[in-house]
Design a protein around this motif. Structure first.
Motif, PDB file in Angstrom:
ATOM      1  N   ILE A   1       0.962  -1.315  -0.002  1.00 42.05           N
ATOM      2  CA  ILE A   1      -0.102   0.080  -0.087  1.00 42.05           C
ATOM      3  C   ILE A   1       0.843   1.126  -0.105  1.00 42.05           C
ATOM      4  N   VAL A   2       1.800   1.334   0.804  1.00 43.10           N
ATOM      5  CA  VAL A   2       3.044   2.466   0.826  1.00 43.10           C
ATOM      6  C   VAL A   2       3.502   2.503  -0.646  1.00 43.10           C
ATOM      7  N   ILE A   3       3.972   1.406  -1.200  1.00 41.90           N
ATOM      8  CA  ILE A   3       4.703   1.768  -2.450  1.00 41.90           C
ATOM      9  C   ILE A   3       3.539   2.286  -3.360  1.00 41.90           C
ATOM     10  N   THR A   4       2.296   1.564  -3.509  1.00 42.25           N
ATOM     11  CA  THR A   4       1.563   2.053  -4.431  1.00 42.25           C
ATOM     12  C   THR A   4       1.067   3.628  -4.210  1.00 42.25           C
ATOM     13  N   LEU A   5       0.759   4.005  -2.827  1.00 42.63           N
ATOM     14  CA  LEU A   5       0.479   5.364  -2.534  1.00 42.63           C
ATOM     15  C   LEU A   5       1.743   6.298  -3.174  1.00 42.63           C
ATOM     16  N   ILE A   6       3.056   5.970  -2.848  1.00 42.72           N
ATOM     17  CA  ILE A   6       4.116   6.894  -3.203  1.00 42.72           C
ATOM     18  C   ILE A   6       4.097   6.880  -4.876  1.00 42.72           C
ATOM     19  N   TYR A   7       3.893   5.649  -5.573  1.00 40.11           N
ATOM     20  CA  TYR A   7       3.713   5.713  -6.809  1.00 40.11           C
ATOM     21  C   TYR A   7       2.713   6.740  -7.476  1.00 40.11           C
ATOM     22  N   VAL A   8       1.590   6.426  -6.731  1.00 46.60           N
ATOM     23  CA  VAL A   8       0.525   7.453  -7.341  1.00 46.60           C
ATOM     24  C   VAL A   8       0.694   8.825  -7.090  1.00 46.60           C
ATOM     25  N   LEU A   9       1.194   9.213  -6.125  1.00 46.34           N
ATOM     26  CA  LEU A   9       1.506  10.659  -5.615  1.00 46.34           C
ATOM     27  C   LEU A   9       2.522  11.252  -6.735  1.00 46.34           C
ATOM     28  N   ARG A  10       3.455  10.450  -7.073  1.00 48.03           N
ATOM     29  CA  ARG A  10       4.571  10.787  -7.930  1.00 48.03           C
ATOM     30  C   ARG A  10       3.953  10.829  -9.366  1.00 48.03           C
ATOM     31  N   THR A  11       2.916  10.378  -9.743  1.00 43.59           N
ATOM     32  CA  THR A  11       2.381  10.643 -11.017  1.00 43.59           C
ATOM     33  C   THR A  11       2.173  11.787 -11.360  1.00 43.59           C
ATOM     34  N   LYS A  12       2.151  12.243 -12.664  1.00 41.66           N
ATOM     35  CA  LYS A  12       2.167  13.780 -13.332  1.00 41.66           C
ATOM     36  C   LYS A  12       0.640  14.140 -12.946  1.00 41.66           C
ATOM     37  N   GLY A  13       0.176  15.479 -12.760  1.00 46.33           N
ATOM     38  CA  GLY A  13      -1.079  15.788 -12.784  1.00 46.33           C
ATOM     39  C   GLY A  13      -1.749  15.636 -11.664  1.00 46.33           C
ATOM     40  N   ARG A  14      -2.930  16.322 -11.596  1.00 43.48           N
ATOM     41  CA  ARG A  14      -3.977  16.320 -10.320  1.00 43.48           C
ATOM     42  C   ARG A  14      -5.257  15.906 -11.048  1.00 43.48           C
ATOM     43  N   SER A  15      -6.101  15.004 -10.458  1.00 46.20           N
ATOM     44  CA  SER A  15      -7.380  14.630 -10.744  1.00 46.20           C
ATOM     45  C   SER A  15      -8.186  14.093  -9.693  1.00 46.20           C
ATOM     46  N   GLN A  16      -9.569  14.271  -9.792  1.00 48.87           N
ATOM     47  CA  GLN A  16     -10.392  13.798  -8.306  1.00 48.87           C
ATOM     48  C   GLN A  16     -10.213  12.337  -8.294  1.00 48.87           C
ATOM     49  N   LEU A  17      -9.826  11.639  -9.709  1.00 47.56           N
ATOM     50  CA  LEU A  17      -9.646  10.178  -9.418  1.00 47.56           C
ATOM     51  C   LEU A  17      -8.409   9.826  -8.744  1.00 47.56           C
ATOM     52  N   LYS A  18      -7.648  10.540  -9.100  1.00 47.07           N
ATOM     53  CA  LYS A  18      -6.308  10.238  -8.267  1.00 47.07           C
ATOM     54  C   LYS A  18      -6.362  10.489  -6.563  1.00 47.07           C
ATOM     55  N   THR A  19      -7.170  11.703  -6.539  1.00 47.99           N
ATOM     56  CA  THR A  19      -7.143  12.354  -5.040  1.00 47.99           C
ATOM     57  C   THR A  19      -8.093  11.079  -4.201  1.00 47.99           C
TER      58      THR A  19
ATOM     59  N   GLU B   1      -6.282  16.543 -18.337  1.00 43.36           N
ATOM     60  CA  GLU B   1      -6.560  18.152 -18.111  1.00 43.36           C
ATOM     61  C   GLU B   1      -5.309  18.594 -17.714  1.00 43.36           C
ATOM     62  N   ASN B   2      -4.338  18.117 -17.716  1.00 39.20           N
ATOM     63  CA  ASN B   2      -2.995  18.624 -17.598  1.00 39.20           C
ATOM     64  C   ASN B   2      -2.056  18.336 -18.724  1.00 39.20           C
ATOM     65  N   LEU B   3      -2.808  17.946 -20.074  1.00 37.49           N
ATOM     66  CA  LEU B   3      -2.348  17.882 -21.344  1.00 37.49           C
ATOM     67  C   LEU B   3      -1.288  16.722 -21.573  1.00 37.49           C
ATOM     68  N   LEU B   4      -1.402  15.734 -20.470  1.00 39.52           N
ATOM     69  CA  LEU B   4      -0.645  14.640 -20.689  1.00 39.52           C
ATOM     70  C   LEU B   4      -1.267  13.645 -21.565  1.00 39.52           C
ATOM     71  N   ILE B   5      -0.602  12.739 -22.297  1.00 41.36           N
ATOM     72  CA  ILE B   5      -1.047  12.031 -23.330  1.00 41.36           C
ATOM     73  C   ILE B   5      -1.316  10.627 -22.649  1.00 41.36           C
TER      74      ILE B   5
ATOM     75  N   VAL C   1     -18.906  15.979 -20.745  1.00 43.49           N
ATOM     76  CA  VAL C   1     -20.396  15.122 -20.375  1.00 43.49           C
ATOM     77  C   VAL C   1     -21.022  15.963 -19.284  1.00 43.49           C
ATOM     78  N   LYS C   2     -22.310  16.126 -19.517  1.00 43.01           N
ATOM     79  CA  LYS C   2     -23.024  17.001 -18.440  1.00 43.01           C
ATOM     80  C   LYS C   2     -22.216  18.023 -17.812  1.00 43.01           C
ATOM     81  N   GLY C   3     -21.617  18.745 -18.812  1.00 46.80           N
ATOM     82  CA  GLY C   3     -21.013  20.112 -18.262  1.00 46.80           C
ATOM     83  C   GLY C   3     -19.395  19.706 -17.496  1.00 46.80           C
ATOM     84  N   ASN C   4     -19.131  18.348 -17.398  1.00 46.10           N
ATOM     85  CA  ASN C   4     -17.999  18.305 -16.896  1.00 46.10           C
ATOM     86  C   ASN C   4     -16.803  17.914 -18.112  1.00 46.10           C
ATOM     87  N   SER C   5     -15.577  18.541 -18.176  1.00 42.91           N
ATOM     88  CA  SER C   5     -14.643  18.163 -19.026  1.00 42.91           C
ATOM     89  C   SER C   5     -13.881  16.771 -18.773  1.00 42.91           C
ATOM     90  N   LEU C   6     -13.775  15.885 -19.569  1.00 43.13           N
ATOM     91  CA  LEU C   6     -13.186  14.515 -19.437  1.00 43.13           C
ATOM     92  C   LEU C   6     -12.009  14.606 -19.949  1.00 43.13           C
TER      93      LEU C   6
END
Length: 605
Positions: free
Chosen positions: A19-37, A250-254, A330-335
């Protein structure tokens, strides 16, 4: 001496580490999103449970610490994990949500559960009897039932939302979502079975089952890019296109692309995945992308439903593309942002080959179809042919009368002269009809030659006006309309081009002007010839009240005639094509409601 680490405890430690390793990996990924949070919140809740049980096991067995105190810490993760999973499913389905105050209601029961648990010694509403190792030995209080029902409901709702998303996806995305759903289902099922006492629940069951959840989540993250999952709407679009495409978050990542894109631009997936599109292009200058234009376009579509389209030449691969940039809403939200690349290289090469003559060639192509319409001119000749036929019958009757008068002694010289005069009248009529037919045939022949020949003639203004007068005299006379000739140039002024084509155009405009009067007699039409710099301008003006909007919309667009024998059948569309093809000129018009219309034929010299 410390107690020996048991297998369940060892597995639990591995779970916490993963869990700690996964959490560190996720936090180090580029960009921010609600799904990541929200996923990080899931991980933290599970980590709290795992660490709480680990310390509970070690410290209670080795140092006789009260395990109940650790339970109070463990339940922080236990109470809020169902809420986190519910919002994970909600955000996974909608990709982005707007915070609303009513969402705070979801936290009331978890907060109340913690308060009841922490004060359980005073009322025993949560646990009547607490057992550390074997949860089946515990006797729950009435509030525990409420807590379990609420928690399982949120877990079910979270899973259902993910299953719903999975059912709408296919292939790559279905595998990804399936891993997530299975991962969440493991602790859900084990806890339900333990609650209804089908299996024996120990303190290790819940955290270990969630360890499997994190394993599935990790697999989904590393292999299937869970945090960059393309939305259903976007997936539907890209499944239907055959051109190259990129999906940007949303962070212009491919985050997604197709094999066509990789093949077209000679790239591999690792070259572009999770790369910022602007940074990638700035470091790969060989593609020679217009970065300021691209950045401006991306910023514009981020906050609107606008579609931006522009052309781009990629020098490295020597290809031209139409680049279309869309904001997926979609319903006003940018995907995210969808970039489509349509290869127009061959089209551009064709256009380059026709650069100097494309307009002329295109118009001549249209004019080629006019040959099929010329046959319709036969209908225009029916009236004079029938008139000639009638005149012939009259002449036959006069000839018969004259033959009979030869042997009739009562017929005087004056009678012979009268018969001759009648014959002259019929012949004069036949001659006028034949002249009209000759004019029509000459006009048609001239137009047919003009369509096929590639030579440029020179003619004077006098020659031009003379032909127009000959061809239009009958029609103007019949309509009782006067043609005013206003020459502001010398009659000897030379015009370069095809006289037959220009005569056809002018005649067509005069015929249109006659029709515009709708049978009103005594009206006038102006034929004006002027010169401005290097352009000769031939104008036809009427005073028939102007053109309706619906007629203006059809100008230069239809190859039809409504004048029967009185028209050449060219139409304004073909007139415009004629001027473009044979003079490289243009036709403009100005109309005023209630007054009239003027058409200007602009002939570069």
């Amino acid at each position: 001496m410390l107690a020996k680490i048991s297998i369940p405890l060892f597995l639990l430690m591995l779970s916490a580490l993963s869990i700690v390793i996964t959490l560190i990996y996720v936090l180090r990924t580029k960009g921010r999103s609600q799904l990541k949070t929200i996923f990080c919140v899931d991980l933290l809740c599970v980590l709290v449970i795992c660490l709480g049980v680990i310390f509970q096991d070690i410290l209670s067995k080795n140092f006789n610490w009260n395990p109940w105190n650790f339970e109070k810490f463990i339940y922080i993760g236990t109470c809020f994990l169902p809420v986190a999973i519910f919002f994970t499913g909600l955000i996974f389905a909608k990709k982005k949500i707007t915070f609303k105050k009513r969402y705070l209601l979801f936290f009331i029961v978890p907060a109340l559960s913690l308060i009841v648990l922490w004060t359980n010694d005073y009322h025993h509403l949560f646990y009547k009897i607490y057992s550390y190792l074997y949860l089946s030995d515990c006797k729950v209080g009435p509030y525990m039932i409420i807590h379990n029902i609420y928690s399982y409901t949120l877990l079910f709702l979270g899973v259902i939302q993910m299953v719903n998303v999975a059912s709408k996806n296919s292939g790559f995305f279905s595998k990804q979502t399936l891993l997530i759903v299975v991962g969440i289902s493991i602790p859900l099922i084990t806890n339900i079975l333990g609650t209804i006492k089908i299996i024996s629940m120990t303190v290790y069951i819940t955290p270990i089952s969630f360890a499997f959840t994190m394993l599935f989540f990790a697999l989904s993250i590393f292999k299937f890019k869970f945090l960059g999952v393309a939305p259903v709407a976007l997936q539907t679009i890209v499944n239907r296109i055959s051109d190259s495409y990129l999906v940007l978050n949303e962070n212009l990542l491919i985050t997604d692309f197709n094999s066509t894109f990789l093949k077209t631009f000679n790239l591999s997936a690792s070259d572009i995945r999770e790369k910022n599109i602007l940074e990638f292009l700035s470091t790969h200058k060989q593609y020679d992308m217009n970065l300021p234009k691209l950045e401006n376009s991306l910023n514009r579509v981020k906050h609107s439903s606008e579609t931006i389209v522009f052309e781009q030449h990629f020098k490295k691969i020597n290809k031209y593309f139409t680049v279309e940039i869309n904001n997926i809403l979609v319903k006003g939200n940018s995907l995210g942002i969808l970039m489509l690349f349509k290869d127009i290289t061959q089209h551009k090469l064709d256009m380059q080959a026709l650069k100097d003559n494309q307009d002329i060639l295109i118009e001549r192509e249209r004019l080629a179809s006019l040959g099929q319409l010329i046959g319709g001119i036969a209908h225009n000749l029916k009236s004079p042919i029938m008139s000639i036929s009638g005149a012939t019958e009259g002449l036959i009757d006069l000839i018969k009368e004259y033959e009979e008068s030869i042997v009739d002694k009562d017929v005087t010289i004056d009678d012979h002269l009268a018969i001759a005069s009648d014959m002259k009248d019929w012949i004069s009529k036949i001659k006028s009809y034949l002249e009209y037919m000759s004019d029509i045939i000459t006009a048609v022949k001239g137009q047919a030659v003009a369509l096929s020949e590639n030579t440029v003639d020179s003619f004077t203004v006098e020659e031009l006006t003379k032909r127009v007068d000959i061809l239009m005299k009958h029609e103007l006379k019949k309509a009782l309309i006067t043609l005013n000739l206003d020459l502001k140039v010398p009659t000897s002024l030379m015009i370069h081009g095809n006289i037959n084509g220009l005569v056809q155009v002018i005649n067509n405009m005069i015929s249109n002007a006659i029709q515009a009067y709708k049978g009103k007699e005594g009206q006038t039409i102006d034929l004006i010839i002027t010169q401005e710099k290097n352009d000769v301008i031939v104008s036809v003006r009427d005073y028939a009240g102007g053109l309706p909007k619906e007629v203006q919309e059809k100008l230069f667009k239809e190859m039809i005639t409504t004048k029967g024998k009185d028209g050449t059948g060219i139409g304004l569309f073909m007139s415009y094509s004629n001027v473009r093809a044979h003079f490289n000129g243009d036709i403009t018009y100005s109309t005023e409601e209630g007054k009239g219309t003027i058409f200007n034929i602009i002939l570069p010299q």
